[in-house]
Scaffold this active site. Structure first.
Site, PDB file in Angstrom:
ATOM      1  CB  ALA A 126      -0.930  -0.017   1.212  1.00 47.92           C
ATOM      2  CD  GLU A 129      -1.566   8.466   1.062  1.00 47.02           C
ATOM      3  OE1 GLU A 129      -1.888   9.684   1.035  1.00 47.02           O
ATOM      4  OE2 GLU A 129      -0.962   7.927   1.999  1.00 47.02           O
ATOM      5  N   GLY A 133      -0.223   9.341  -6.635  1.00 48.25           N
ATOM      6  CA  GLY A 133      -0.100   8.195  -7.534  1.00 48.25           C
ATOM      7  C   GLY A 133       1.324   8.123  -8.036  1.00 48.25           C
ATOM      8  CD  GLU A 371       4.778  -3.756  -8.931  1.00 50.61           C
ATOM      9  OE1 GLU A 371       6.001  -3.541  -8.938  1.00 50.61           O
ATOM     10  OE2 GLU A 371       4.271  -4.784  -8.466  1.00 50.61           O
TER      11      GLU A 371
HETATM   12  N1  CAA Z   1      15.923   2.533  -4.633  1.00 48.29           N
HETATM   13  C1  CAA Z   1      16.216   3.074  -3.423  1.00 48.29           C
HETATM   14  N2  CAA Z   1      16.095   4.391  -3.170  1.00 48.29           N
HETATM   15  C2  CAA Z   1      15.681   5.178  -4.173  1.00 48.29           C
HETATM   16  C3  CAA Z   1      15.369   4.677  -5.461  1.00 48.29           C
HETATM   17  C4  CAA Z   1      15.509   3.290  -5.667  1.00 48.29           C
HETATM   18  N3  CAA Z   1      15.232   2.752  -6.845  1.00 48.29           N
HETATM   19  N4  CAA Z   1      15.000   5.696  -6.252  1.00 48.29           N
HETATM   20  C5  CAA Z   1      15.080   6.803  -5.508  1.00 48.29           C
HETATM   21  N5  CAA Z   1      15.479   6.493  -4.246  1.00 48.29           N
HETATM   22  C6  CAA Z   1      15.695   7.402  -3.121  1.00 48.29           C
HETATM   23  C7  CAA Z   1      16.468   8.630  -3.531  1.00 48.29           C
HETATM   24  O1  CAA Z   1      17.860   8.415  -3.449  1.00 48.29           O
HETATM   25  C8  CAA Z   1      15.974   9.660  -2.548  1.00 48.29           C
HETATM   26  O2  CAA Z   1      16.643   9.489  -1.316  1.00 48.29           O
HETATM   27  P1  CAA Z   1      17.558  10.699  -0.689  1.00 48.29           P
HETATM   28  O3  CAA Z   1      16.612  11.832  -0.473  1.00 48.29           O
HETATM   29  O4  CAA Z   1      18.096  10.132   0.563  1.00 48.29           O
HETATM   30  O5  CAA Z   1      18.584  10.989  -1.739  1.00 48.29           O
HETATM   31  C9  CAA Z   1      14.529   9.257  -2.272  1.00 48.29           C
HETATM   32  O6  CAA Z   1      14.438   7.881  -2.660  1.00 48.29           O
HETATM   33  C10 CAA Z   1      13.553  10.061  -3.087  1.00 48.29           C
HETATM   34  O7  CAA Z   1      13.912   9.903  -4.455  1.00 48.29           O
HETATM   35  P2  CAA Z   1      13.489  10.933  -5.584  1.00 48.29           P
HETATM   36  O8  CAA Z   1      13.844  12.303  -5.148  1.00 48.29           O
HETATM   37  O9  CAA Z   1      13.993  10.421  -6.883  1.00 48.29           O
HETATM   38  O10 CAA Z   1      11.895  10.796  -5.476  1.00 48.29           O
HETATM   39  P3  CAA Z   1      10.752  11.475  -6.325  1.00 48.29           P
HETATM   40  O11 CAA Z   1       9.764  12.016  -5.382  1.00 48.29           O
HETATM   41  O12 CAA Z   1      11.311  12.348  -7.396  1.00 48.29           O
HETATM   42  O13 CAA Z   1      10.010  10.200  -6.991  1.00 48.29           O
HETATM   43  C11 CAA Z   1       9.603   8.429  -8.507  1.00 48.29           C
HETATM   44  C12 CAA Z   1      10.590   9.204  -7.622  1.00 48.29           C
HETATM   45  C13 CAA Z   1      10.494   7.559  -9.349  1.00 48.29           C
HETATM   46  C14 CAA Z   1       8.754   9.308  -9.382  1.00 48.29           C
HETATM   47  C15 CAA Z   1       8.702   7.591  -7.588  1.00 48.29           C
HETATM   48  O14 CAA Z   1       7.817   8.398  -6.850  1.00 48.29           O
HETATM   49  C16 CAA Z   1       7.924   6.556  -8.353  1.00 48.29           C
HETATM   50  O15 CAA Z   1       8.448   5.492  -8.683  1.00 48.29           O
HETATM   51  N6  CAA Z   1       6.621   6.853  -8.643  1.00 48.29           N
HETATM   52  C17 CAA Z   1       5.742   5.861  -9.191  1.00 48.29           C
HETATM   53  C18 CAA Z   1       4.958   5.258  -8.075  1.00 48.29           C
HETATM   54  C19 CAA Z   1       4.706   3.818  -8.283  1.00 48.29           C
HETATM   55  O16 CAA Z   1       5.459   3.098  -8.912  1.00 48.29           O
HETATM   56  N7  CAA Z   1       3.629   3.346  -7.709  1.00 48.29           N
HETATM   57  C20 CAA Z   1       3.332   1.963  -7.770  1.00 48.29           C
HETATM   58  C21 CAA Z   1       2.352   1.591  -6.747  1.00 48.29           C
HETATM   59  S1  CAA Z   1       2.409  -0.118  -6.393  1.00 48.29           S
HETATM   60  C22 CAA Z   1       1.378  -0.882  -7.475  1.00 48.29           C
HETATM   61  O17 CAA Z   1       0.960  -0.346  -8.453  1.00 48.29           O
HETATM   62  C23 CAA Z   1       1.157  -2.295  -7.128  1.00 48.29           C
HETATM   63  C24 CAA Z   1       0.047  -2.997  -7.754  1.00 48.29           C
HETATM   64  O18 CAA Z   1      -1.050  -2.558  -7.844  1.00 48.29           O
HETATM   65  C25 CAA Z   1       0.306  -4.368  -8.239  1.00 48.29           C
END
Ligand code: CAA
Length: 387
Positions: A126, A129, A133, A371
């Site tokens: 989860a 929200e 998204g 995802e």
């Molecule tokens: N692994 C570990 N840490 C990571 C990372 C990774 N792959 N990518 C980024 N981080 C860390 C960064 O280093 C940063 O940490 P610090 O502040 O300590 O440097 C922190 O995470 C924040 O990173 P960003 O500043 O890059 O974050 P952002 O707010 O710009 O967002 C994003 C990044 C890639 C857009 C992310 O929000 C994202 O992936 N969004 C999509 C959401 C998503 O995939 N939702 C899926 C829901 S689950 C689902 O759908 C399941 C289902 O139904 C089956």
């Protein structure tokens, strides 16, 4: 960088045969009905659990099958080839539990991974929200420390297998002033007071897998349900997706393979202008392209799985994030094209519910969305390339 288990070994081929036999026997015959009624297939869950295929990734140390990432991909692929909704059983069990594998304490791992391995409950994830998204870090659900526990308040949306899962990996804000570094991960159990599940969304596809909101209304949980340290939940959530976007690629491959296989059988049988339509070059070019796109996406997915496996064993794999997003995007885009072409190959019949390809086309669509949308995946890939 080495590629352990990049190519399927003999045991992977045997596993594929086993899962395909079970899927042909117990899952495929149920797929149309599951889609039509929108009922979660408890019989399929039982069949997968009896065969120890419901959460194959759980290590043997916790009572699981101990399947490597490629084997997990193969299981999901083969279940999805028969029924995309059912493939979310092994896929979401992995999604919900990878945060524990990556960051959970030994005690939490023993408690929850063993329960999932034994088939006592499924595990949902989860993160999203209503207002968070793609921008997952904008979440508003809070978890406030209170004595020996945390009190959760807020709403999660688009939660796969909500209601049928026993356990939930919930990301919540513990420090509102710290942005993404103020998010923590917790295990919530279905029976926790103040936790409830909303109505099922009415969806285009994957109808046999319930998607619902989760509500936390002063939901009190013991403090030991925190995963890792406070403030590490967002990183754990994203690190998890690096492993599990590969399972969505697997689901997409399976859906696409199901559609291709069905269409291949059809074009050899269907006669027009006095011969099987498979003899027309225009259609031959279509099926060649479909199989080519599928195989290209499959090879990328298996390469990504090898990287995931290496990372799970503690190797530093710098391009796992890129490969995971690339596999998910390539496979889901391919699945959308292949299933759409399968409908085209069946013509008017393909457009009806008397044939399975329209369901596969509807099911494929979600793999481009969940995802992380494929637009977010491209953003993630570009960030990696430009770093
Ligand atoms: N692994 C570990 N840490 C990571 C990372 C990774 N792959 N990518 C980024 N981080 C860390 C960064 O280093 C940063 O940490 P610090 O502040 O300590 O440097 C922190 O995470 C924040 O990173 P960003 O500043 O890059 O974050 P952002 O707010 O710009 O967002 C994003 C990044 C890639 C857009 C992310 O929000 C994202 O992936 N969004 C999509 C959401 C998503 O995939 N939702 C899926 C829901 S689950 C689902 O759908 C399941 C289902 O139904 C089956």
């Amino acid at each position: 960088m080495s590629f352990p288990l990049y190519a399927p070994a003999e045991e992977h081929d045997l596993l594929r045969e086993t899962v395909r036999a079970l899927a042909d026997d117990k899952i495929a015959p149920r797929a149309a009905e599951v889609d039509e009624t929108g009922e979660f297939p408890f019989d399929v869950l039982k069949a997968l659990t009896d065969a120890d295929l419901h959460a194959v990734h759980i290590p043997e140390a916790y009572g699981g099958a101990g399947a490597d990432a490629l084997a997990t991909v193969i299981v999901i692929e083969e279940v999805a080839r028969a029924c995309a909704s059912s493939s979310l059983i092994p896929a979401v069990n992995k999604l919900g539990t990878v945060p524990l594998l990556l960051s959970g304490s030994e005690e939490l791992k023993r408690r929850y991974l063993s329960a999932v391995a034994r088939g006592e409950g499924m595990f949902s994830y989860a993160l999203s929200e209503p207002e968070a998204g793609s921008d997952a870090a904008a979440m508003r659900t809070t978890a406030v420390r209170d004595g020996d526990g945390y009190v959760l308040n807020g709403t999660k949306r688009w939660i796969t297998n909500a209601g049928v899962s026993e356990y939930y990996m919930v990301m919540a804000v513990t420090d509102p002033s710290a942005g993404a570094r103020g998010i923590s991960a917790f295990v919530v159990e279905k029976g926790d007071e103040g936790f409830s599940v909303g109505a099922k969304e009415k969806k285009l596809g994957i109808k046999g897998s319930p998607t619902c909101e989760l509500y936390f209304d002063n939901c009190r949980i013991p403090a030991d349900r925190l995963i890792g340290e406070e403030g590490t939940g967002f990183k754990t959530a994203l690190a998890t997706l690096d492993h599990t976007r590969i399972t969505i690629a697997a689901q997409a491959l399976g859906i696409a393979q199901g559609a291709l296989d069905y269409a291949l059988g059809y074009v050899k049988e269907r006669k027009q202008f006095g011969k099987p339509i498979a003899e027309f070059q225009g259609l031959q070019f279509m099926i060649a392209d479909m199989a080519m796109k599928l195989e290209a996406a499959r090879q990328l997915t298996y390469a990504a799985a090898a990287k995931s496996e290496a990372a799970m064993h503690g190797e530093k794999v710098k391009d796992l994030t890129f490969f995971s997003s690339a596999a998910k995007t390539a496979a889901s885009d391919a699945a959308m094209e292949i299933t759409t072409d399968a409908v085209q190959l069946l013509g008017g019949y393909g457009y009806t519910r008397d044939y399975p390809v329209e369901r596969m086309m509807r099911d494929a669509k979600i793999t481009q969305i969940y995802e992380g949308t494929n637009q977010i995946q491209r953003m993630v890939m570009a960030r990696q390339l430009l770093k």
